[in-house]
Design an enzyme around this catalytic site. Sequence first.
Site, mmCIF file in Angstrom:
data_model
loop_
_atom_site.group_PDB
_atom_site.id
_atom_site.type_symbol
_atom_site.label_atom_id
_atom_site.label_comp_id
_atom_site.label_asym_id
_atom_site.label_seq_id
_atom_site.Cartn_x
_atom_site.Cartn_y
_atom_site.Cartn_z
ATOM 1 N N LYS A 83 0.850 -1.203 0.000
ATOM 2 C CA LYS A 83 0.000 0.000 0.000
ATOM 3 C C LYS A 83 0.877 1.241 0.000
ATOM 4 O O LYS A 83 1.889 1.301 0.713
ATOM 5 C CB LYS A 83 -0.879 -0.024 1.261
ATOM 6 N N SER A 158 -9.748 2.050 2.937
ATOM 7 C CA SER A 158 -8.875 2.789 2.045
ATOM 8 C C SER A 158 -7.946 1.897 1.240
ATOM 9 O O SER A 158 -7.402 2.322 0.230
ATOM 10 C CB SER A 158 -8.008 3.769 2.851
ATOM 11 N N SER A 182 -9.718 -0.544 7.102
ATOM 12 C CA SER A 182 -9.200 -0.366 5.742
ATOM 13 C C SER A 182 -8.529 -1.586 5.130
ATOM 14 O O SER A 182 -8.189 -1.577 3.947
ATOM 15 C CB SER A 182 -8.206 0.799 5.703
#
Lengths: 501, 501
Positions: A83, A158, A182
Site C-alpha cells: 500500500k 482505504s 481499511s
Amino acid sequence: MTNTADLTALSGAEIAAALAAGETTSVEVTQAFLDRIASHDGAIHAYLHVDADGALATAADVDRRRAAGEVLATLAGVPVAVKDLLCTVGQPTTCGSRILDGWVPPYDATVVTRLREAGMPILGKTNLDEFAMGSSTEHSAYGPTRNPWDTDRTPGGSGGGSAAAVSARLAPLAVGTDTGGSIRQPGALTGTVGVKPTYGGVSRQGIVAMASSLDQAGPVTRTVLDAALLHQVMGGHDPLDSTSIDAPVPPVVEAARRGDVAGLRIGVVRELSGEGFQSGVQERFDEAVALLTAAGATVTEVSCPSFAQALATYYLVMPSEVSSNLARFDAMRYGLRSFPEGVDDPSAEQVMAASRDAGFGDEVKRRIILGTYALSSGYYDAYYGSAQKVRALVAADFDAAFAEVDVLMSPTAPTTAFPLGEKLDDPLAMYLQDVATIPANLAGVPGLSLPAGLAEDGLPVGVQFLAPLQADDRLYNAAAALERLLLEQWGGPLAPPEVSR
Amino acid sequence: MTGNVTGTLVPVDEALSRYAPVMGLEVHVELNTATKMFCGCPAVFGGEPNTNVCPVCLGLPGALPVVNGKAVESAIRIGLALNCEIAEWCRFARKNYFYPDMPKNFQTSQYDEPIAFDGFMDVEVEGETYRIEIERAHMEEDTGKSSHMGGATGRIHGADYSLLDYNRAGIPLIEIVTRTIEVPGDKAPLVARAYVQQLRDLVLALGVSDARMDQGSLRCDVNLSLKPTGSSTLGTRSETKNVNSFRSVERAARYEISRHAGILDAGGSVVQETRHFHEDTGSTSPGREKSDAEDYRYFPEPDLAPVAPSRAWVEELRATLPEPPVERRRRLQAEWGFSDLEMRDTAGAGAMDLVAATIDAGATPAAARKWWLSELARRANEAEVELAELAITPADVARIQALVDDGSLNDKLARQVFDGVLAGEGTPDEVVAGRGLAIVSDDGALTEAVDRAIEANPGVADKIRDGKVAAAGALIGAVMKEMRGQADAAKVRELILSRLT
C-alpha cells in the site's frame, strides 16, 4: 510450470512450494505478475507505481541464492504489493495525495525492510484513499480503483488498491493498513482475506500516520494461510516504534494450518448485525455460523453495548490525530509547493495555505477541520475527552465478551461493493461502511475478514473474526476452519470474472 | 482608562514603593545526552547545518519517535535535586502550533503529566534564604534554528530569506517552571538572578547539562507583573523570552518593573505579550502578542509509550545525587575559612566553582579568591561576560600564584601574565617565557645594576654608608626601573646593603 496464467492463479504458499521444489523461479513468477499487471491493471487501477526492475532484481537475487543452496525464508521469491502509505526507498510514496506527488522517501518502513529481508520482490505501490481516509478508494488523488468483481463498483477502502490487486491476481500477497477497517472492509468487498493484527503487533515505523493510536498494518491475501505467512514476516517487535509489542508474533502459521473449531466458543456480536446490514450479507453470515456450529463450535450471542457509540467515538479520535499528524505537510521541506495566485512576494503562511489547498482533497480537509475543532480548548473535554472515555468502554466490552467466548464474529461490512460515486457526496453514508470494523481499532484487538460467499447481487460478502489482544492465532485457527468448510461447500475458491483492460 | 498608554520608565525604587512584583521563571535546560530526545542523532552544539539529522528529527512522513532513556534519567535527577515528586506514570503530549523551525508542526512535550512536580529550591541572597517553589520540571524537545537573512534586524520581518538548521531539533530539554515568586522589598530581581545562578550550579553539579547560557543551553523566560502594594489582585504579566545571562535576568526584571510601573502610573493597561531583551540597552521590546485565544490543542502523544519509572530506579538515582549547592556552600565556607561576606561575594560573582577548582589545583583559598574576585572579576565586568567565560582556567590561576609564591613573579608581573593568558598567548609559563616576564634573580645582572645605581646616586649611597638604611628605597627604585620591574625587590635590597655597609 511455465504457463504464466497458472502462476498467477497460485496462492502465496503454493508459489513458495513451487519455488522450493525448483518447479519455477522467482523471476518467472514475478514476470508473470508484472505481465498480468500490464495487461489487466488498466481496467482496475490497483497500482499507483510498478517497480518492474526492482522486483525482478530481487527475484533474480533470490533465485541465485536458492541455486547456491542458501536457506531462504518461506516466502522468499514470492512477490508482494505494498500500500502506498508505506515508505519505500527508490519508489515514490504518495499516500494517494497530491501533496506528496513524486516524493521518494530516503528510508524504508520496517515492514518493507522485513519484506526485503525475506527476499520478497516488491511489485509496486497500491492505490488508496488519500492518506487512508475513505472506504472506497475514490478519495485517491490519482483516481479510483475499480472492483474486479464489477468495475463499476468500488473495491472498498482505504486499501482498495491492495485488495483489488490480490483479488484480480495482480499480486499474490499485499500489505495494507487498517485504521478503522481499511484492510478488512475492502477484503470483504473484493472477496479476499484481510487481517488487522493486534495494535503494536506490526511496526508502524515508516508508515505515514493517519491516526497513530489506531493504525495497524496487516496482510491482504487470497487464503488464510497466506495471510498467516505474511503476518509472520511483517510482525514482531521493532525498537524504532515505541508502541510496538515486545513479544514474539503469536503462532499464526501453525494456527492457520490447524483450523480446528471443535469446542471453540464463538460469540456473535448482537450490535454488529441486523438493521442496516444488507440481507444477502446477513444470510451468508448466518450460513457461516451454521457451518461452524456443525463443525463443533459453540455459538452464542453476546452484547457489546458500547459498540453503538464506536463509530461516533472513532470520528472524534481519528480526525483529532489526523489534524496533528498532517500538520507537517506544510510545503516547507518536501512535497508539493504551490504559490497563491495574484500575490507578489507571498509569505510562508500564504505559500503553506496555497499548497495545502492544492495538495489536500476534500475528505482530508474535512477531517483536519473536524479534528482541529475536537481538540480545541473549550471543546476538548466535550469531544476528545468524552471519546477517550467511550473508547475505554469499548475495550471493557471486549474484555467482558472475551471472558465468555474465545472469538467474536460479525459480518465485516454492512453491504457488498457499492457503485462508484454512490456515497462520494454523502460522507456519513461512507462512514457507516466501517461500523463493524471500528470497535477492534478502538480497543486494539485483532480482526480478520474472510470471504463467505456471494450475496444476491453476485458480489462477495465478508465475515470477520475478532480475538483478544495478542491472541491473533485464534483468528487464523477459526478462519482456516471456516475457509475449509466453505471450500468444501463451493467446490473451489470463488474468483471474480476476468476483466480485460 | 485603558488603551495604548506606554508611560515612562519609573525608577525601580520608586516603583517598588507603590507596587509589588510577582514573578514566574521558566528555565529551559538543554541536556548533554549523547543523542537526541527521540532519535539516535548526535545531540551536539554547532556543526555544519543539517548534518545531525534523520527522518525522526526532521519529522519526515512515517518517522516515529522513541524516548531517550538517558534523558528521562537526567530529568528525574533534576526533579529529585529540586525536591520534586517523581511521576509514577506520565505521558508525552503534542503541543500543536506552526513554526517553520519545528519539523512536525507540533512539539513533543509534556503537558498535564510532567515527570517531576511540586518541588522547591532555597535561594540565598545577601544572607537571606528565599524558598522558590517549583511547580514542575518536564521533558520536551528543542526546535530547529531559523536565521533570517538580509534584513536589518535579524528578525523575520524585512528579511530576504530564511535559513533553517535542524541540528538542534530534537535535542532534549527540561523546562523548569516556578510557582509565582513574591519577594518583599527590592530583592525580586536579585532573587531571580540568584535562582537562575543556583539552578545552573545545580545542573552542572548533576552533570546533566553544560548549561552554557551564551550558547542557549540554559535560558530563562522572565514572567513579571506588578500589583499595587497591599492588593491581592494579580496584574497582567509580560513574558521576556530567552534571557541568556544571570546579569540579564536581573536587568530584565528591573526593566520590566520600571516599564510596568510607568504604564500603570499613567493609567494604562499592561499588554499580555512576549518580549525580547536587549543586552546593549538593558531594555525589552514587544515580541508577539500572547492572547488568551492561543490554542495548542494538547493531546497525549499516541506515538510514544508512557514513561513509568520504577520506584527502585528513582531511589537509586536519589542515592547518587551530588551534595546540594547550599549545603556544599556551607561546607566550603568552613573549609576555606571565609567570612560570610567573603563567601557571599564569591557566590555572588559566580566564582564558587572557579575558586574551588583553583584551590584544588594547589592555590590557597585567599589567593584563589583574590585573583578571581579582584583581577578577573574586573576584566569579566569590562568584557561583559561571566567569570566562567573568561579564557583562563582555574589551573592557570593556580599556576600563576605558584610562580608568585616561588619568587618567579611579583603581583605586578602576575597581572601581565593574566593579560597574556587571556589574550590567548598560551599557558602561564608560555606567557612568562614569551613576554620575558620572569623576575631576574641572576646575581651578576643584579649586581651590575646595583653598582650602576650606586654610581649614579652618590649622595644616597653616602647616606646608607652613614647608617641611614631607610634611604635604600631610592636605590631599589632605580634598580627596579632599570630592570623593568622584573627584579626581586628583597634581593636588590640585600645586595645594596651588602655593598654599602
